[in-house]
Design a protein around this motif. Structure first.
Motif, PDB file in Angstrom:
ATOM      1  N   GLY A   1      38.808  34.970  44.127  1.00  0.00           N
ATOM      2  CA  GLY A   1      37.805  35.502  43.196  1.00  0.00           C
ATOM      3  C   GLY A   1      38.275  36.782  42.521  1.00  0.00           C
ATOM      4  N   LEU A   2      38.942  37.657  43.275  1.00  0.00           N
ATOM      5  CA  LEU A   2      39.465  38.898  42.694  1.00  0.00           C
ATOM      6  C   LEU A   2      40.566  38.611  41.681  1.00  0.00           C
ATOM      7  CD1 LEU A   2      39.619  41.166  45.891  1.00  0.00           C
ATOM      8  CD2 LEU A   2      37.900  41.196  44.069  1.00  0.00           C
TER       9      LEU A   2
ATOM     10  N   TRP B   1      40.847  47.409  53.153  1.00  0.00           N
ATOM     11  CA  TRP B   1      40.089  48.160  54.157  1.00  0.00           C
ATOM     12  C   TRP B   1      39.097  47.244  54.885  1.00  0.00           C
ATOM     13  CZ3 TRP B   1      40.967  53.443  54.874  1.00  0.00           C
ATOM     14  CH2 TRP B   1      40.157  54.057  55.837  1.00  0.00           C
ATOM     15  N   ALA B   2      38.460  46.359  54.137  1.00  0.00           N
ATOM     16  CA  ALA B   2      37.521  45.418  54.743  1.00  0.00           C
ATOM     17  C   ALA B   2      38.231  44.477  55.716  1.00  0.00           C
ATOM     18  CB  ALA B   2      36.820  44.614  53.650  1.00  0.00           C
TER      19      ALA B   2
ATOM     20  N   GLY C   1      50.077  41.129  41.180  1.00  0.00           N
ATOM     21  CA  GLY C   1      50.994  41.609  42.203  1.00  0.00           C
ATOM     22  C   GLY C   1      50.517  42.903  42.843  1.00  0.00           C
ATOM     23  N   VAL C   2      49.959  43.800  42.020  1.00  0.00           N
ATOM     24  CA  VAL C   2      49.443  45.071  42.526  1.00  0.00           C
ATOM     25  C   VAL C   2      48.281  44.835  43.490  1.00  0.00           C
ATOM     26  CG1 VAL C   2      48.178  47.162  41.866  1.00  0.00           C
ATOM     27  CG2 VAL C   2      50.233  46.491  40.602  1.00  0.00           C
ATOM     28  N   LEU C   3      47.392  43.924  43.152  1.00  0.00           N
ATOM     29  CA  LEU C   3      46.262  43.601  44.025  1.00  0.00           C
ATOM     30  C   LEU C   3      46.758  43.146  45.391  1.00  0.00           C
ATOM     31  CD1 LEU C   3      43.234  42.992  44.569  1.00  0.00           C
ATOM     32  CD2 LEU C   3      43.643  40.708  43.614  1.00  0.00           C
ATOM     33  N   ALA C   4      47.733  42.219  45.410  1.00  0.00           N
ATOM     34  CA  ALA C   4      48.249  41.706  46.679  1.00  0.00           C
ATOM     35  C   ALA C   4      48.966  42.798  47.470  1.00  0.00           C
ATOM     36  CB  ALA C   4      49.194  40.536  46.407  1.00  0.00           C
ATOM     37  N   LEU C   5      49.776  43.599  46.810  1.00  0.00           N
ATOM     38  CA  LEU C   5      50.548  44.643  47.483  1.00  0.00           C
ATOM     39  C   LEU C   5      49.640  45.713  48.091  1.00  0.00           C
ATOM     40  CD1 LEU C   5      53.415  44.991  44.859  1.00  0.00           C
ATOM     41  CD2 LEU C   5      53.712  44.273  47.233  1.00  0.00           C
TER      42      LEU C   5
ATOM     43  N   ILE D   1      44.348  48.176  41.816  1.00  0.00           N
ATOM     44  CA  ILE D   1      44.592  49.094  42.936  1.00  0.00           C
ATOM     45  C   ILE D   1      43.297  49.352  43.703  1.00  0.00           C
ATOM     46  CG2 ILE D   1      45.156  51.490  43.529  1.00  0.00           C
ATOM     47  CD1 ILE D   1      47.248  51.447  41.348  1.00  0.00           C
ATOM     48  N   SER D   2      42.221  49.621  42.972  1.00  0.00           N
ATOM     49  CA  SER D   2      40.931  49.907  43.607  1.00  0.00           C
ATOM     50  C   SER D   2      40.436  48.713  44.408  1.00  0.00           C
ATOM     51  CB  SER D   2      39.902  50.297  42.548  1.00  0.00           C
ATOM     52  OG  SER D   2      40.342  51.415  41.800  1.00  0.00           O
ATOM     53  N   LEU D   3      40.520  47.530  43.810  1.00  0.00           N
ATOM     54  CA  LEU D   3      40.081  46.322  44.514  1.00  0.00           C
ATOM     55  C   LEU D   3      40.942  46.060  45.743  1.00  0.00           C
ATOM     56  CD1 LEU D   3      39.421  43.940  41.465  1.00  0.00           C
ATOM     57  CD2 LEU D   3      37.717  45.081  42.888  1.00  0.00           C
TER      58      LEU D   3
END
Length: 451
Positions: A13-14, A44-45, A236-240, A36-38
């Motif tokens: 979804g993200l 963290w979750a 890629g940033v989201l996954a990293l 990055i924020s997501l």
């Protein structure tokens, strides 16, 4: 199993949200910030609520996305460096301009490394880095054993042999030069090709014209491929970022907080140093930061200035008004030299930490207040900053080289590297961004000088 499925649905979804933002024409750097924020929130979750055994299975799905992105960028390193150097050499007018351009770039790199090293030394001394590591001499050998064995094979106290080691990176075949992202080898081959075409242009004008047109066409193709891969950055940033936070949780931001905070403060000062220098060329600080933001975000996420090379060149040309020749040449050379954080700040930090370990172990102490020591340290930093690869973790090799030149024993190096091991990845994010900004500042400064 349920937690894995829930996390996968959220992750997909993200990714879909980022794709939607792309369709809505949300600016590229905003999408990277959102990613990055997501990633931080999602990671963290996962750290808080997902069992460790479930995360071990889940992480492969994240790595699939990050691998597609990072490997795509790394795929373009060699062709970009080769085309950037060879085609730039062909296009520069006048033989004297080639030497002048290289002298300008290397001079800026050396001076910026010296400046960054001086800033790092002032910060390390001001915050008493020599007192950060507390060790028990009776167990020192056990702590450092694994590292010292590896360091013995890498280190050499002779400056001459360090310089000789750089020549060992020159390839003995064309294929070796292009293999394993050998930046030094690729640079050598590109220089030879570019200079050969320039030399033969008058003797064989028709053949060389075809060769130049071929390089030009190849550059267009590679630029198109690179642009396509760069569009993957938010995913890629989201996954990293998800993996970075999920694997470390609160320790990512809390462990050795003083050391991490001072490191980032030092890197901010290095940014300021470059911005002050650029201001003398009429460059507005905010415009330079904004223009380089896509490259800084990519470098921060990938921890690789080499992998970020295509984004760096694109940002310089399109956002910072840097001519193509200077952008390509400076950025390519900057993947293996002139790294302000990995090649200057980090070795200085490690040397100062080593002084404290020396004192506790009763070894010969290094006097960091003497002019001779400071000069030797800065020279060691300049030497260690040349020839390192723009890949994650190579700052340690630069630090080992600098510490060796300063006479630090392998055992002490092992203790120092053990101390920073757990937070090295976090600091490496900032180091890479700082390296990239230093290279971009060199390109902008030289381009504005030429104009």
């Amino acid at each position: 199993m349920t937690s894995i499925l829930i996390c996968l649905v959220i992750f997909i979804g993200l990714l879909g949200l980022l794709k939607y933002l792309s369709h809505r024409r949300v600016k590229f750097h905003f999408r990277n910030l959102i990613a990055i924020s997501l990633g931080v929130l999602f990671g963290w979750a996962i750290f808080k609520w997902v069992p460790e055994n479930s995360y071990r299975e889940l992480v492969y799905y994240f790595k699939t996305i990050s691998n597609l992105y990072i490997r795509g960028l790394k795929l373009m390193i060699v062709p970009i460096v080769f085309i950037s150097i060879s085609y730039t050499l062909v296009r520069i007018k006048g033989e004297e301009n080639i030497g002048k351009r290289f002298r300008q770039i290397i001079t800026y790199f050396v001076l910026s490394v010296l400046g960054a090293g001086a800033i790092a030394l002032i910060m390390a001394k001001s915050f008493h880095f020599e007192k950060l590591i507390t060790i028990d001499p009776s167990i020192t050998s056990n702590i450092a054993k694994g590292y010292s064995q590896r360091i013995d094979a890498l280190s050499d106290a002779s400056i001459g042999k360090v310089v000789y080691g750089l020549t060992q990176k020159i390839p003995t075949s064309i294929f070796e030069g292009f293999s394993d992202n050998n930046i030094v080898g690729t640079l050598v081959i590109a220089l030879l090709v570019g200079l050969a075409i320039r030399k033969m242009r008058k003797r064989k004008p028709e053949e060389m014209t075809r060769a130049i047109n071929g390089l030009s066409s190849l550059q267009v193709i590679i630029n198109s491929m690179t642009t396509y891969i760069i569009k993957w950055t938010p995913y890629g940033v989201l996954a990293l970022m998800t993996m970075a936070v999920a694997e470390n949780g609160p320790t990512l931001f809390g462990y050795l907080l003083q050391f991490v905070g001072i490191a980032y403060l030092t890197m901010m000062l290095i940014f300021v140093m470059h911005l002050v220098i650029l201001s003398f060329r009429g460059v507005k600080p905010w415009e330079q930061l904004k223009g380089m933001f896509p490259a800084l975000i990519t470098g921060f996420s990938t921890q690789s200035s080499g992998a970020t090379l295509p984004v760096t060149i694109k940002s310089l040309e399109e956002n910072c008004d840097v001519d193509a020749e200077t952008a390509s040449l400076t950025s390519s050379l900057g993947t293996t030299m002139g790294m302000n954080a990995c090649g200057a700040m980090w070795p200085v930090f490690m040397i100062v930490l080593a002084v404290g370990v020396n004192n506790q172990m009763g070894l010969v102490s290094i006097d960091l207040t003497s002019a001779a020591t400071i000069i030797s340290m800065l020279l060691a930093v300049v030497i260690s900053s040349f020839g390192i690869a723009g890949l994650p973790g190579t700052a340690s090799f630069a630090a080992i080289t600098a510490m060796t030149i300063m006479g630090v024993s392998p055992q002490v190096m092992g203790v120092v590297l053990t101390f920073v091991l757990s937070i090295d990845s976090l600091i490496d994010m900032g180091r890479t961004a700082t390296n990239i900004f230093g290279v971009s500042s060199a390109a902008t400064f030289i381009s504005r000088s030429k104009k």
